[in-house]
Design a protein around this motif. Structure first.
Motif, PDB file in Angstrom:
ATOM      1  N   ILE A  30      76.263   0.177   7.456  1.00 23.67           N
ATOM      2  CA  ILE A  30      76.544   1.343   6.313  1.00 23.67           C
ATOM      3  C   ILE A  30      77.864   0.540   5.626  1.00 23.67           C
ATOM      4  O   ILE A  30      78.776   0.103   6.331  1.00 23.67           O
ATOM      5  CB  ILE A  30      76.998   2.673   6.968  1.00 23.67           C
ATOM      6  N   HIS A  31      78.076   0.932   4.252  1.00 25.59           N
ATOM      7  CA  HIS A  31      79.267   0.590   3.406  1.00 25.59           C
ATOM      8  C   HIS A  31      80.457   1.455   3.960  1.00 25.59           C
ATOM      9  O   HIS A  31      80.129   2.522   4.104  1.00 25.59           O
ATOM     10  CB  HIS A  31      78.896   0.494   2.225  1.00 25.59           C
ATOM     11  N   GLU A  55      82.512   2.609   1.919  1.00 27.34           N
ATOM     12  CA  GLU A  55      82.625   3.732   1.022  1.00 27.34           C
ATOM     13  C   GLU A  55      81.748   4.730   1.258  1.00 27.34           C
ATOM     14  O   GLU A  55      82.096   6.013   1.248  1.00 27.34           O
ATOM     15  CB  GLU A  55      82.504   3.204  -0.497  1.00 27.34           C
ATOM     16  N   ASP A  56      80.612   4.553   1.531  1.00 29.48           N
ATOM     17  CA  ASP A  56      79.566   5.342   1.885  1.00 29.48           C
ATOM     18  C   ASP A  56      80.059   6.323   3.124  1.00 29.48           C
ATOM     19  O   ASP A  56      79.938   7.556   3.236  1.00 29.48           O
ATOM     20  CB  ASP A  56      78.186   5.050   2.078  1.00 29.48           C
ATOM     21  N   LYS A  77      82.863   8.821   2.857  1.00 30.06           N
ATOM     22  CA  LYS A  77      82.352  10.066   2.091  1.00 30.06           C
ATOM     23  C   LYS A  77      81.732  11.257   3.188  1.00 30.06           C
ATOM     24  O   LYS A  77      81.947  12.401   3.264  1.00 30.06           O
ATOM     25  CB  LYS A  77      81.242   9.958   1.042  1.00 30.06           C
ATOM     26  N   GLY A  79      73.472   3.197   7.224  1.00 31.73           N
ATOM     27  CA  GLY A  79      73.230   2.858   5.766  1.00 31.73           C
ATOM     28  C   GLY A  79      71.818   3.543   5.470  1.00 31.73           C
ATOM     29  O   GLY A  79      71.071   3.802   6.338  1.00 31.73           O
ATOM     30  N   TYR A 103      72.530   7.395   5.326  1.00 34.34           N
ATOM     31  CA  TYR A 103      73.431   8.017   4.485  1.00 34.34           C
ATOM     32  C   TYR A 103      73.781   6.808   3.360  1.00 34.34           C
ATOM     33  O   TYR A 103      73.895   5.491   3.675  1.00 34.34           O
ATOM     34  CB  TYR A 103      74.772   8.511   5.041  1.00 34.34           C
ATOM     35  N   GLY A 104      74.367   7.250   1.818  1.00 31.43           N
ATOM     36  CA  GLY A 104      74.865   6.390   1.039  1.00 31.43           C
ATOM     37  C   GLY A 104      73.990   5.743   0.215  1.00 31.43           C
ATOM     38  O   GLY A 104      72.550   5.869   0.085  1.00 31.43           O
ATOM     39  N   ASN A 105      74.421   4.846  -0.689  1.00 30.40           N
ATOM     40  CA  ASN A 105      73.747   4.109  -1.674  1.00 30.40           C
ATOM     41  C   ASN A 105      74.078   2.664  -1.891  1.00 30.40           C
ATOM     42  O   ASN A 105      73.272   2.059  -2.566  1.00 30.40           O
ATOM     43  CB  ASN A 105      74.077   4.946  -3.320  1.00 30.40           C
ATOM     44  N   HIS A 106      74.993   2.253  -1.182  1.00 32.33           N
ATOM     45  CA  HIS A 106      75.466   0.745  -1.267  1.00 32.33           C
ATOM     46  C   HIS A 106      74.233   0.065  -0.530  1.00 32.33           C
ATOM     47  O   HIS A 106      73.482   0.223   0.551  1.00 32.33           O
ATOM     48  CB  HIS A 106      76.662   0.504  -0.503  1.00 32.33           C
TER      49      HIS A 106
END
Length: 286
Positions: free
Chosen positions: A179-180, A182-183, A186, A203, A269-272
């Motif tokens: 996972i990034h 930034e994600d 959040k 991620g 989770y997330g978008n990166h």
């Protein structure tokens, strides 16, 4: 709504920096723990700095005064400066918890790692999970986040790929979803807001080790060339390191080789996307 005041410990690290940005984006008042004044320049928008060292409890007295939430990603990957995992990951965070107990903060969030509760025999997790036990048994509301590997951890694949050849243990089918930062930041703030007690986070994309190796090679525009090593070699390396070196030497290698021998798939989770991260790293954009 009354503005919450948050203390961020570990703000100069990969995740902590993103957490500070996310908190400020949402309008929180943020106090950051730093070890020396020169570290102030790392931050663009912080309400207050507290200078102290978490391993020296006399230097952090009063750190949680007027603080509602505490976030801590304090920990070390490699033992250095004479400090051990027990000194930092356990005792350092315990020193912070004791201050939080004095002032009765609403939530104390701690960042451990995926499968940390199952891998207590590893030196790095022994200390982290010992602190988790202390936090859970305290009178404070707690939030434990167990992230999968960070995108920044995947740079080891990228560095190996630069040479044009990847080495994997086993058949390369074990998987993970890194996972990034930034994600993940959040998710951390969401969990503090919602008082989520414990969660494992990864991620949006799941990769086998083969897919990770291929992605890294393609980022350098290299042909896909993967060499497979017997998993017995991985186990033998761990045994030899534990037998003939100190925990200062074998700790991080033991951790990496153990994680590489199991599936590590967490709630996505997330978008990166990792491909974008690799591209930016190769082209010096991140």
């Amino acid at each position: 709504m009354i503005q919450k005041r948050v203390l961020v410990a570990g703000a100069t690290g990969y995740l902590g920096g993103y957490v500070v940005k996310e908190l400020k984006k949402r309008g929180y008042w943020v106090r950051v723990l730093i070890r020396k004044p020169s570290q102030k320049q790392v931050f663009q928008s912080v309400d207050e700095f507290f200078i102290g060292e978490i391993v020296k409890p006399e230097t952090i007295v009063g750190i949680t005064e007027n603080i509602d939430w505490v976030f801590s990603s304090i920990g070390i990957t490699r033992q250095k400066d004479g400090l051990t995992y027990q000194d930092v990951d356990y005792q350092g965070n315990l020193n912070l918890l004791k201050e939080a107990l004095k002032t009765g903060v609403e939530v104390f969030q701690y960042i451990s790692a995926i499968n940390g509760d199952r891998l207590r025999h590893l030196k790095i997790f022994e200390a982290k999970e010992k602190f988790v036990d202390e936090l859970k048994s305290s009178s404070l509301n707690y939030s434990i986040v167990r992230p999968n590997g960070f995108f920044s951890d995947m740079e080891d694949f990228l560095k190996m790929a630069k040479e044009g050849r990847m080495f994997l243990f086993g058949d390369g089918t074990l998987a993970l979803n890194p996972i990034h930062g930034e994600d993940l930041a959040k998710v951390c703030v969401d969990n503090m807001e919602n008082k989520v007690m414990e969660e494992t986070v990864g991620g949006p994309e799941i990769f086998s080790h083969n897919e990770l190796a291929t992605l890294a090679l393609k980022a350098w525009k290299k042909p896909v060339k993967i060499m497979y090593l017997s998993d017995c070699i991985r186990k033998a390396i761990i045994f030899l390191l534990r037998t003939f070196t100190s925990s200062k030497t074998y700790g991080p290698i033991e951790f990496f080789l153990t994680i590489m021998g199991m599936d590590n798939i967490a709630t996505p989770y997330g978008n990166h996307r990792l491909a974008d991260f690799f591209y930016d790293r190769v082209h010096g954009k991140e």
